[in-house]
Write a protein that holds these residues in place. Structure first.
Motif, PDB file in Angstrom:
ATOM      1  N   SER A 145       0.894  -1.396  -0.173  1.00 46.26           N
ATOM      2  CA  SER A 145       0.187   0.281   0.182  1.00 46.26           C
ATOM      3  C   SER A 145       0.793   1.401   0.349  1.00 46.26           C
ATOM      4  N   GLN A 146       0.853   1.735  -0.819  1.00 43.73           N
ATOM      5  CA  GLN A 146       1.125   3.171  -0.540  1.00 43.73           C
ATOM      6  C   GLN A 146       0.744   4.866   0.228  1.00 43.73           C
ATOM      7  N   ASP A 147       1.534   5.318   0.885  1.00 39.66           N
ATOM      8  CA  ASP A 147       0.957   6.519   1.496  1.00 39.66           C
ATOM      9  C   ASP A 147      -0.380   7.167   0.894  1.00 39.66           C
ATOM     10  N   PRO A 148      -1.217   7.528   1.616  1.00 37.88           N
ATOM     11  CA  PRO A 148      -2.556   8.324   0.474  1.00 37.88           C
ATOM     12  C   PRO A 148      -1.200   9.930   0.215  1.00 37.88           C
ATOM     13  N   THR A 149      -0.296  10.951   1.313  1.00 40.42           N
ATOM     14  CA  THR A 149      -0.017  11.493   0.848  1.00 40.42           C
ATOM     15  C   THR A 149       0.543  11.252  -0.527  1.00 40.42           C
ATOM     16  N   VAL A 150       1.233  10.419  -0.731  1.00 35.64           N
ATOM     17  CA  VAL A 150       2.024   9.771  -2.058  1.00 35.64           C
ATOM     18  C   VAL A 150       1.180  10.323  -2.640  1.00 35.64           C
ATOM     19  N   LEU A 151       0.058   8.986  -2.878  1.00 37.76           N
ATOM     20  CA  LEU A 151      -0.758   8.612  -4.319  1.00 37.76           C
ATOM     21  C   LEU A 151      -1.598  10.338  -4.601  1.00 37.76           C
ATOM     22  N   ASP A 152      -2.108  10.745  -3.609  1.00 45.87           N
ATOM     23  CA  ASP A 152      -2.558  12.685  -3.221  1.00 45.87           C
ATOM     24  C   ASP A 152      -1.320  13.905  -5.011  1.00 45.87           C
ATOM     25  N   ARG A 153       0.107  12.852  -5.178  1.00 46.22           N
ATOM     26  CA  ARG A 153       0.824  13.575  -5.733  1.00 46.22           C
ATOM     27  C   ARG A 153       0.943  13.306  -7.256  1.00 46.22           C
ATOM     28  N   PHE A 154      -0.400  11.988  -8.029  1.00 47.78           N
ATOM     29  CA  PHE A 154      -0.314  11.478  -8.649  1.00 47.78           C
ATOM     30  C   PHE A 154      -1.658  11.720  -9.582  1.00 47.78           C
ATOM     31  N   TRP A 155      -1.888  11.821 -10.882  1.00 45.01           N
ATOM     32  CA  TRP A 155      -2.799  11.714 -11.625  1.00 45.01           C
ATOM     33  C   TRP A 155      -3.253  10.129 -11.737  1.00 45.01           C
ATOM     34  N   LYS A 156      -4.365   9.038 -11.721  1.00 42.64           N
ATOM     35  CA  LYS A 156      -4.579   8.029 -12.316  1.00 42.64           C
ATOM     36  C   LYS A 156      -5.897   7.500 -12.503  1.00 42.64           C
ATOM     37  N   MET A 157      -5.250   6.940 -13.981  1.00 41.66           N
ATOM     38  CA  MET A 157      -6.316   5.960 -14.575  1.00 41.66           C
ATOM     39  C   MET A 157      -6.316   4.632 -15.127  1.00 41.66           C
ATOM     40  N   ARG A 158      -7.207   4.089 -15.348  1.00 43.78           N
ATOM     41  CA  ARG A 158      -6.315   2.415 -15.356  1.00 43.78           C
ATOM     42  C   ARG A 158      -6.845   2.345 -17.202  1.00 43.78           C
ATOM     43  N   MET A 159      -5.394   1.223 -17.317  1.00 41.37           N
ATOM     44  CA  MET A 159      -5.306   0.816 -18.381  1.00 41.37           C
ATOM     45  C   MET A 159      -5.828  -0.010 -18.780  1.00 41.37           C
ATOM     46  N   ASP A 160      -6.497  -0.869 -19.794  1.00 31.71           N
ATOM     47  CA  ASP A 160      -6.619  -1.786 -20.414  1.00 31.71           C
ATOM     48  C   ASP A 160      -5.564  -2.287 -21.649  1.00 31.71           C
ATOM     49  N   TYR A 161      -5.648  -3.584 -21.779  1.00 34.90           N
ATOM     50  CA  TYR A 161      -5.010  -3.485 -23.234  1.00 34.90           C
ATOM     51  C   TYR A 161      -5.815  -3.446 -24.182  1.00 34.90           C
ATOM     52  N   MET A 162      -4.741  -2.631 -25.076  1.00 32.46           N
ATOM     53  CA  MET A 162      -5.055  -2.054 -26.498  1.00 32.46           C
ATOM     54  C   MET A 162      -6.614  -3.459 -27.228  1.00 32.46           C
ATOM     55  N   GLY A 163      -7.021  -2.596 -27.695  1.00 35.73           N
ATOM     56  CA  GLY A 163      -7.715  -3.491 -28.422  1.00 35.73           C
ATOM     57  C   GLY A 163      -7.301  -4.061 -29.699  1.00 35.73           C
ATOM     58  N   GLU A 164      -8.310  -5.360 -30.357  1.00 37.84           N
ATOM     59  CA  GLU A 164      -7.571  -5.826 -31.402  1.00 37.84           C
ATOM     60  C   GLU A 164      -6.442  -5.422 -32.234  1.00 37.84           C
ATOM     61  N   GLU A 165      -8.036  -4.857 -32.836  1.00 31.80           N
ATOM     62  CA  GLU A 165      -7.414  -3.763 -34.128  1.00 31.80           C
ATOM     63  C   GLU A 165      -6.470  -2.317 -33.966  1.00 31.80           C
ATOM     64  N   ALA A 166      -5.936  -2.181 -32.582  1.00 28.64           N
ATOM     65  CA  ALA A 166      -5.231  -1.154 -33.031  1.00 28.64           C
ATOM     66  C   ALA A 166      -4.042  -1.700 -32.274  1.00 28.64           C
ATOM     67  N   GLU A 167      -3.653  -2.609 -32.331  1.00 28.38           N
ATOM     68  CA  GLU A 167      -3.075  -3.407 -31.442  1.00 28.38           C
ATOM     69  C   GLU A 167      -1.823  -3.971 -32.675  1.00 28.38           C
ATOM     70  N   VAL A 168      -3.324  -4.839 -33.655  1.00 31.94           N
ATOM     71  CA  VAL A 168      -2.769  -5.355 -34.513  1.00 31.94           C
ATOM     72  C   VAL A 168      -1.891  -4.303 -35.895  1.00 31.94           C
ATOM     73  N   SER A 169      -2.900  -3.305 -35.795  1.00 27.49           N
ATOM     74  CA  SER A 169      -2.060  -1.885 -36.307  1.00 27.49           C
ATOM     75  C   SER A 169      -0.909  -1.546 -36.291  1.00 27.49           C
ATOM     76  N   LEU A 170      -1.225  -1.474 -34.530  1.00 27.50           N
ATOM     77  CA  LEU A 170       0.419  -1.013 -33.876  1.00 27.50           C
ATOM     78  C   LEU A 170       1.811  -1.994 -34.724  1.00 27.50           C
ATOM     79  N   LEU A 171       1.498  -3.069 -34.678  1.00 24.31           N
ATOM     80  CA  LEU A 171       2.206  -4.375 -35.334  1.00 24.31           C
ATOM     81  C   LEU A 171       2.742  -4.335 -36.174  1.00 24.31           C
ATOM     82  N   GLU A 172       1.103  -4.030 -37.304  1.00 25.03           N
ATOM     83  CA  GLU A 172       1.738  -3.721 -38.630  1.00 25.03           C
ATOM     84  C   GLU A 172       2.749  -2.313 -38.772  1.00 25.03           C
ATOM     85  N   ALA A 173       2.871  -1.954 -38.564  1.00 26.89           N
ATOM     86  CA  ALA A 173       3.131  -0.260 -38.651  1.00 26.89           C
ATOM     87  C   ALA A 173       4.649  -0.324 -38.439  1.00 26.89           C
TER      88      ALA A 173
END
Length: 116
Positions: A21-49
Motif C-alpha cells: 500500500s502506498q501512503d495517501p500523501t504519495v497517491l495524492d501527488r499523481f493522476w491515476k487512470m486505469r489502462m487495459d490492453y489495447m483493442g485487437e484492431e489497434a494492437e494489430v495495426s501497431l504491430l503492422e506499422a
C-alpha cells in the motif's frame, strides 16, 4: 510511474512481488487512470506499422505482415486470458504479455528469422 495495484492494497497471495500500500500523501501527488490492453484492431495495426520490411516468399510482404501481426496478437490474447483466469479450458499463466513485451517478442522473432 505505473502501479498495477492502483496503490491501494497490499497484494497478499497474488503474482506481484514486493507490492505494498502506498501512503495517501504519495497517491495524492499523481493522476491515476486505469489502462487495459489495447483493442485487437489497434494492437494489430501497431504491430503492422512497426514491423520492418523484409523479404518473404510465397506471398506479398503486406499480406505476410498482416497475418504475422494477427497471429502474434491472438497468441498474446490467449496468454492474457489465461493470466486473468478467463479461459474455457482452465489454462493459467503466471505472467502476462503487455504490448511492450509483444513488440519485443516480435522483434526477437524477426531477429531470429534474419539470422543465418
Amino acid at each position: 510511474m505505473t502501479d498495477n495495484l492502483r496503490g491501494l492494497t497490499e497484494d497478499y497471495g497474488s503474482r506481484y512481488v514486493g507490492r505494498f500500500s502506498q501512503d495517501p500523501t504519495v497517491l495524492d501527488r499523481f493522476w491515476k487512470m486505469r489502462m487495459d490492453y489495447m483493442g485487437e484492431e489497434a494492437e494489430v495495426s501497431l504491430l503492422e506499422a512497426t514491423t520492418p520490411q523484409l523479404e518473404v516468399r510465397g506471398m506479398s510482404f503486406e499480406a505476410w505482415r498482416k497475418e504475422f501481426s494477427v497471429r502474434l496478437r491472438r497468441a498474446a490474447d490467449r496468454v492474457r486470458q489465461a493470466y486473468c483466469r478467463q479461459t474455457e479450458d482452465g489454462a493459467v499463466a503466471e505472467a502476462t504479455i503487455s504490448t511492450r513485451v509483444l513488440l519485443r517478442f516480435r522483434d526477437l522473432l524477426l531477429l531470429s528469422y534474419r539470422s543465418p
